[in-house]
Design a protein around this motif. Structure first.
Motif, PDB file in Angstrom:
ATOM      1  N   TYR A   1      -7.752 -10.337   1.111  1.00  0.00           N
ATOM      2  CA  TYR A   1      -7.150  -9.084   1.571  1.00  0.00           C
ATOM      3  C   TYR A   1      -7.176  -8.040   0.459  1.00  0.00           C
ATOM      4  N   ASN A   2      -7.280  -6.790   0.869  1.00  0.00           N
ATOM      5  CA  ASN A   2      -7.142  -5.676  -0.061  1.00  0.00           C
ATOM      6  C   ASN A   2      -5.697  -5.195   0.056  1.00  0.00           C
TER       7      ASN A   2
ATOM      8  N   GLU B   1      -4.750  -1.396  -0.347  1.00  0.00           N
ATOM      9  CA  GLU B   1      -5.113  -0.585   0.825  1.00  0.00           C
ATOM     10  C   GLU B   1      -4.172  -0.860   1.998  1.00  0.00           C
ATOM     11  N   LEU B   2      -3.848  -2.128   2.217  1.00  0.00           N
ATOM     12  CA  LEU B   2      -2.922  -2.474   3.294  1.00  0.00           C
ATOM     13  C   LEU B   2      -1.560  -1.822   3.079  1.00  0.00           C
TER      14      LEU B   2
ATOM     15  N   ASP C   1      -0.955   0.918   1.215  1.00  0.00           N
ATOM     16  CA  ASP C   1      -1.082   2.382   1.319  1.00  0.00           C
ATOM     17  C   ASP C   1      -1.156   2.844   2.765  1.00  0.00           C
ATOM     18  N   ASN C   2      -1.799   2.057   3.627  1.00  0.00           N
ATOM     19  CA  ASN C   2      -1.974   2.433   5.028  1.00  0.00           C
ATOM     20  C   ASN C   2      -0.824   1.973   5.916  1.00  0.00           C
ATOM     21  N   GLY C   3       0.171   1.321   5.340  1.00  0.00           N
ATOM     22  CA  GLY C   3       1.311   0.860   6.119  1.00  0.00           C
ATOM     23  C   GLY C   3       0.966  -0.289   7.054  1.00  0.00           C
ATOM     24  N   GLN C   4      -0.058  -1.054   6.719  1.00  0.00           N
ATOM     25  CA  GLN C   4      -0.510  -2.133   7.586  1.00  0.00           C
ATOM     26  C   GLN C   4       0.135  -3.483   7.254  1.00  0.00           C
TER      27      GLN C   4
ATOM     28  N   ASP D   1       1.872  -5.146  10.122  1.00  0.00           N
ATOM     29  CA  ASP D   1       1.040  -5.746  11.167  1.00  0.00           C
ATOM     30  C   ASP D   1       0.599  -7.167  10.822  1.00  0.00           C
TER      31      ASP D   1
ATOM     32  N   LYS E   1       5.116   0.268  -5.426  1.00  0.00           N
ATOM     33  CA  LYS E   1       4.979   1.337  -4.400  1.00  0.00           C
ATOM     34  C   LYS E   1       6.284   1.534  -3.671  1.00  0.00           C
TER      35      LYS E   1
END
Length: 145
Positions: free
Chosen positions: A98-99, A102-103, A105-108, A111, A145
């Motif tokens: 997994y990145n 990025e996950l 930062d994108n609020g993923q 999910d 973050k």
């Protein structure tokens, strides 16, 4: 709060009051205080004490005790530590898929499944207990973050 055995405070208090007394009486030298909490190595090496310790070991551990070998408790612990190590290795491998930046930062992260979030936490030696929101918060905090 750190918890120290009572005898540590006793030794510190003995020294403290001896120094106060020396200052109050205007003595030039600070007294040397013998720490009564330190074990008497010479006394512990007397044959009677050594025999008593050996008898104690014999009564607790039995006839077949060898300090150099593992006992049954250590074997259970080593099996558990092997399992933890294997779980951590799997988590590190899965975490690499997994990145995470990025996950995040994108609020993923919300999910993802709890198991997937625990891969990151386990790989980074962070606590894995708690609800999904707590896990996400722990990951974000760890990432800064």
């Amino acid at each position: 709060m750190l918890q120290y055995p009572f005898f540590v405070f006793v030794a510190a208090l003995q020294r403290h009051y001896a120094v106060l007394q020396a200052l109050a009486l205007d003595e030039g030298e600070m007294p040397d205080i013998k720490d009564e909490t330190v074990p008497d190595e010479e006394g512990m090496s007397r044959p009677g004490v050594v025999n008593a310790l050996e008898e104690f070991k014999l009564s607790v551990y039995g006839d077949h005790y060898d300090e150099g070998t593992e006992n049954a408790g250590d074997k259970k612990a080593s099996e558990a530590s092997k399992k933890r190590k294997a779980t951590a290795e799997i988590a590190v491998k899965e975490c690499a898929n997994y990145n995470w930046g990025e996950l995040a930062d994108n609020g993923q992260l919300k999910d993802m499944t709890v198991a997937e979030l625990k891969y990151y936490l386990t790989a980074k030696n962070l606590a894995v207990a708690g609800k999904k929101e707590a896990l996400i918060s722990r990951i974000l905090t760890h990432m800064g973050k």
